[in-house]
Scaffold this motif. Structure first.
Motif, PDB file in Angstrom:
ATOM      1  N   PHE A 169       0.832  -1.197   0.000  1.00 30.31           N
ATOM      2  CA  PHE A 169       0.000   0.000   0.000  1.00 30.31           C
ATOM      3  C   PHE A 169       0.871   1.252   0.000  1.00 30.31           C
ATOM      4  O   PHE A 169       2.022   1.236   0.442  1.00 30.31           O
ATOM      5  CB  PHE A 169      -0.947   0.024   1.206  1.00 30.31           C
ATOM      6  CG  PHE A 169      -0.260   0.093   2.546  1.00 30.31           C
ATOM      7  CD1 PHE A 169       0.090   1.311   3.118  1.00 30.31           C
ATOM      8  CD2 PHE A 169       0.039  -1.066   3.239  1.00 30.31           C
ATOM      9  CE1 PHE A 169       0.717   1.373   4.350  1.00 30.31           C
ATOM     10  CE2 PHE A 169       0.667  -1.014   4.475  1.00 30.31           C
ATOM     11  CZ  PHE A 169       1.009   0.217   5.035  1.00 30.31           C
ATOM     12  N   ALA A 170       0.307   2.331  -0.521  1.00 31.79           N
ATOM     13  CA  ALA A 170       0.945   3.641  -0.491  1.00 31.79           C
ATOM     14  C   ALA A 170      -0.039   4.625   0.115  1.00 31.79           C
ATOM     15  O   ALA A 170      -1.236   4.592  -0.195  1.00 31.79           O
ATOM     16  CB  ALA A 170       1.335   4.085  -1.897  1.00 31.79           C
ATOM     17  N   VAL A 171       0.458   5.485   0.998  1.00 26.34           N
ATOM     18  CA  VAL A 171      -0.396   6.401   1.748  1.00 26.34           C
ATOM     19  C   VAL A 171      -0.055   7.843   1.399  1.00 26.34           C
ATOM     20  O   VAL A 171       1.114   8.234   1.390  1.00 26.34           O
ATOM     21  CB  VAL A 171      -0.232   6.188   3.269  1.00 26.34           C
ATOM     22  CG1 VAL A 171      -1.084   7.187   4.045  1.00 26.34           C
ATOM     23  CG2 VAL A 171      -0.605   4.762   3.656  1.00 26.34           C
ATOM     24  N   HIS A 172      -1.110   8.627   1.126  1.00 22.43           N
ATOM     25  CA  HIS A 172      -0.972  10.066   0.907  1.00 22.43           C
ATOM     26  C   HIS A 172      -1.399  10.767   2.190  1.00 22.43           C
ATOM     27  O   HIS A 172      -2.514  10.557   2.682  1.00 22.43           O
ATOM     28  CB  HIS A 172      -1.839  10.522  -0.261  1.00 22.43           C
ATOM     29  CG  HIS A 172      -1.552   9.766  -1.525  1.00 22.43           C
ATOM     30  ND1 HIS A 172      -0.562  10.142  -2.405  1.00 22.43           N
ATOM     31  CD2 HIS A 172      -2.117   8.637  -2.039  1.00 22.43           C
ATOM     32  CE1 HIS A 172      -0.532   9.293  -3.423  1.00 22.43           C
ATOM     33  NE2 HIS A 172      -1.456   8.365  -3.216  1.00 22.43           N
ATOM     34  N   LEU A 173      -0.511  11.565   2.765  1.00 18.37           N
ATOM     35  CA  LEU A 173      -0.755  12.224   4.043  1.00 18.37           C
ATOM     36  C   LEU A 173      -1.071  13.704   3.856  1.00 18.37           C
ATOM     37  O   LEU A 173      -0.558  14.360   2.948  1.00 18.37           O
ATOM     38  CB  LEU A 173       0.465  12.091   4.950  1.00 18.37           C
ATOM     39  CG  LEU A 173       0.833  10.673   5.407  1.00 18.37           C
ATOM     40  CD1 LEU A 173       2.137  10.712   6.196  1.00 18.37           C
ATOM     41  CD2 LEU A 173      -0.279  10.056   6.251  1.00 18.37           C
ATOM     42  N   ALA A 174      -1.884  14.224   4.775  1.00 14.71           N
ATOM     43  CA  ALA A 174      -2.174  15.654   4.790  1.00 14.71           C
ATOM     44  C   ALA A 174      -1.149  16.408   5.630  1.00 14.71           C
ATOM     45  O   ALA A 174      -0.919  17.600   5.414  1.00 14.71           O
ATOM     46  CB  ALA A 174      -3.580  15.906   5.338  1.00 14.71           C
ATOM     47  N   GLY A 175      -0.532  15.728   6.576  1.00 15.72           N
ATOM     48  CA  GLY A 175       0.435  16.360   7.468  1.00 15.72           C
ATOM     49  C   GLY A 175       1.842  15.883   7.219  1.00 15.72           C
ATOM     50  O   GLY A 175       2.138  15.241   6.206  1.00 15.72           O
ATOM     51  N   PRO A 176       2.746  16.153   8.151  1.00 14.27           N
ATOM     52  CA  PRO A 176       4.147  15.749   7.990  1.00 14.27           C
ATOM     53  C   PRO A 176       4.316  14.244   8.036  1.00 14.27           C
ATOM     54  O   PRO A 176       3.558  13.530   8.698  1.00 14.27           O
ATOM     55  CB  PRO A 176       4.844  16.420   9.180  1.00 14.27           C
ATOM     56  CG  PRO A 176       3.764  16.626  10.195  1.00 14.27           C
ATOM     57  CD  PRO A 176       2.521  16.897   9.413  1.00 14.27           C
ATOM     58  N   VAL A 177       5.351  13.769   7.348  1.00 14.59           N
ATOM     59  CA  VAL A 177       5.609  12.337   7.288  1.00 14.59           C
ATOM     60  C   VAL A 177       5.941  11.781   8.661  1.00 14.59           C
ATOM     61  O   VAL A 177       5.611  10.628   8.975  1.00 14.59           O
ATOM     62  CB  VAL A 177       6.752  12.047   6.294  1.00 14.59           C
ATOM     63  CG1 VAL A 177       7.136  10.580   6.310  1.00 14.59           C
ATOM     64  CG2 VAL A 177       6.347  12.465   4.889  1.00 14.59           C
ATOM     65  N   ASP A 178       6.619  12.558   9.482  1.00 13.31           N
ATOM     66  CA  ASP A 178       7.021  12.071  10.807  1.00 13.31           C
ATOM     67  C   ASP A 178       5.993  12.420  11.882  1.00 13.31           C
ATOM     68  O   ASP A 178       6.297  12.434  13.068  1.00 13.31           O
ATOM     69  CB  ASP A 178       8.391  12.638  11.190  1.00 13.31           C
ATOM     70  CG  ASP A 178       8.414  14.170  11.185  1.00 13.31           C
ATOM     71  OD1 ASP A 178       7.409  14.785  10.775  1.00 13.31           O
ATOM     72  OD2 ASP A 178       9.446  14.738  11.600  1.00 13.31           O
ATOM     73  N   GLY A 179       4.766  12.694  11.487  1.00  9.66           N
ATOM     74  CA  GLY A 179       3.720  13.049  12.432  1.00  9.66           C
ATOM     75  C   GLY A 179       3.015  11.847  13.017  1.00  9.66           C
ATOM     76  O   GLY A 179       3.398  10.689  12.798  1.00  9.66           O
TER      77      GLY A 179
END
Length: 319
Positions: free
Chosen positions: A223-233
């Motif tokens: 799977f691949a995830v698109h985030l709205a916030g920072p990657v390290d959040g």
């Protein structure tokens, strides 16, 4: 190979789980943990090894191998996918290749010494007959991995003799110290001290490599995830904490995170993907079902040696 034909039971699977945690556990310790005699445990483990259901090897730290750059690639093809996958598997910098059901029928991982070498490997993939296009997701940090600590730095200097020891353990992680000593030309005591030093420092981990269906994890998807916030959040941390997520890496490219779900059924896979979608901060999730493992190996320095590693173990830690 028909794994059902060797009659694996719950005790066998428990032995595999113990060896996944520490591939060099002595038979006496294994016997105490599963409640059998030492000879019975030894016979069970040897039977799985002989049948090819289990392999115990040292997974070597990427800093020792000289691999500091890695990426996930999704390959669109013209015509049949299997010939493309086989050609990709022949490339020395492609340790992992699988046929999938998804937008791109071939998924692979590339590893290289640096960015320039990785770029050259990507050019090799694009030039393969039948390749239509390549989507690239470069790894920047491993957040969850079943075999190595996330982004674990290497705290010791490894010399030529250490590398010989690691090469032997990469082929057979349960070699006795006496046999290791004979192969590298040291005393048994010196060999034991060096080996324990390497393992304690994280230069390698000795683990059991298994087919996922042995542990009842026959439904595997990436799977691949698109985030709205920072990657390290917190979103990445919550996804990594999900028990069905067996591997997770942060990266740059089409998405912020890439990972693997290992479940007991297609229904379990669907539920795990929905759990990822429900994490606050997740904008979207793409997924692909692993259909057939074409290649997976850890040693990039020598000839290709296909393993029976779980598809969940698709990378080592790149720090």
């Amino acid at each position: 190979m028909d794994l059902d034909g060797i009659g694996l039971d719950d005790v066998d699977r428990e032995l595999v789980r113990e060896l996944q945690g520490d591939g060099r556990l002595q038979f006496e310790a294994l016997a105490q943990r599963v409640g059998l005699s030492r000879p019975a445990v030894r016979a069970r483990v040897q039977r799985m090894l002989d049948a090819g259901a289990l392999r115990v090897v040292a997974v070597v730290h990427p800093a020792v191998q000289g691999t500091t750059a890695a990426c996930h690639v999704s390959v669109a093809v013209r015509g049949p996918a299997e010939p493309v996958a086989q050609a990709l598997a022949a490339l020395p910098r492609a340790p992992f290749v699988t046929l999938t059901a998804g937008r791109c029928p071939v998924v692979a991982e590339l590893r290289a010494g640096d960015g320039a070498e990785l770029a050259a490997a990507l050019d090799e993939v694009r030039a393969l007959p039948g390749v239509e296009s390549v989507r690239v997701q470069s790894y920047t940090r491993v957040l969850k991995d079943p075999y190595l600590a996330p982004s674990a730095p290497l705290s010791i200097t490894v010399d030529a003799l250490d590398r010989r020891l690691l090469d032997e353990l990469a082929a057979d992680g349960r070699l006795p110290f006496a046999d290791l000593a004979e192969r590298v030309g040291l005393s048994a005591g010196a060999t034991r001290a060096r080996t324990l030093r390497l393992l304690d420092a994280g230069a390698a981990r000795v683990v059991a490599l298994v087919r996922p269906e042995i542990l009842g994890l026959g439904a595997l998807c990436g799977f691949a995830v698109h985030l709205a916030g920072p990657v390290d959040g917190p979103a990445a941390q919550r996804i990594a904490a999900l028990p069905e997520v067996s591997f997770l890496a942060a990266g740059t490219g089409a998405a912020e995170l890439v990972g693997t779900v290992a479940a007991r059924s297609v229904g379990g896979t669907r539920a795990a993907l929905d759990a990822i979608r429900a994490v606050p901060g997740v904008r979207g999730v793409e997924s692909w079902l692993h259909l057939e493992l074409v290649k997976e190996r850890y040693d990039l320095s020598g000839p290709g040696r296909p393993t029976l590693a779980s598809l969940s173990a698709v990378t080592e830690a790149f720090g």
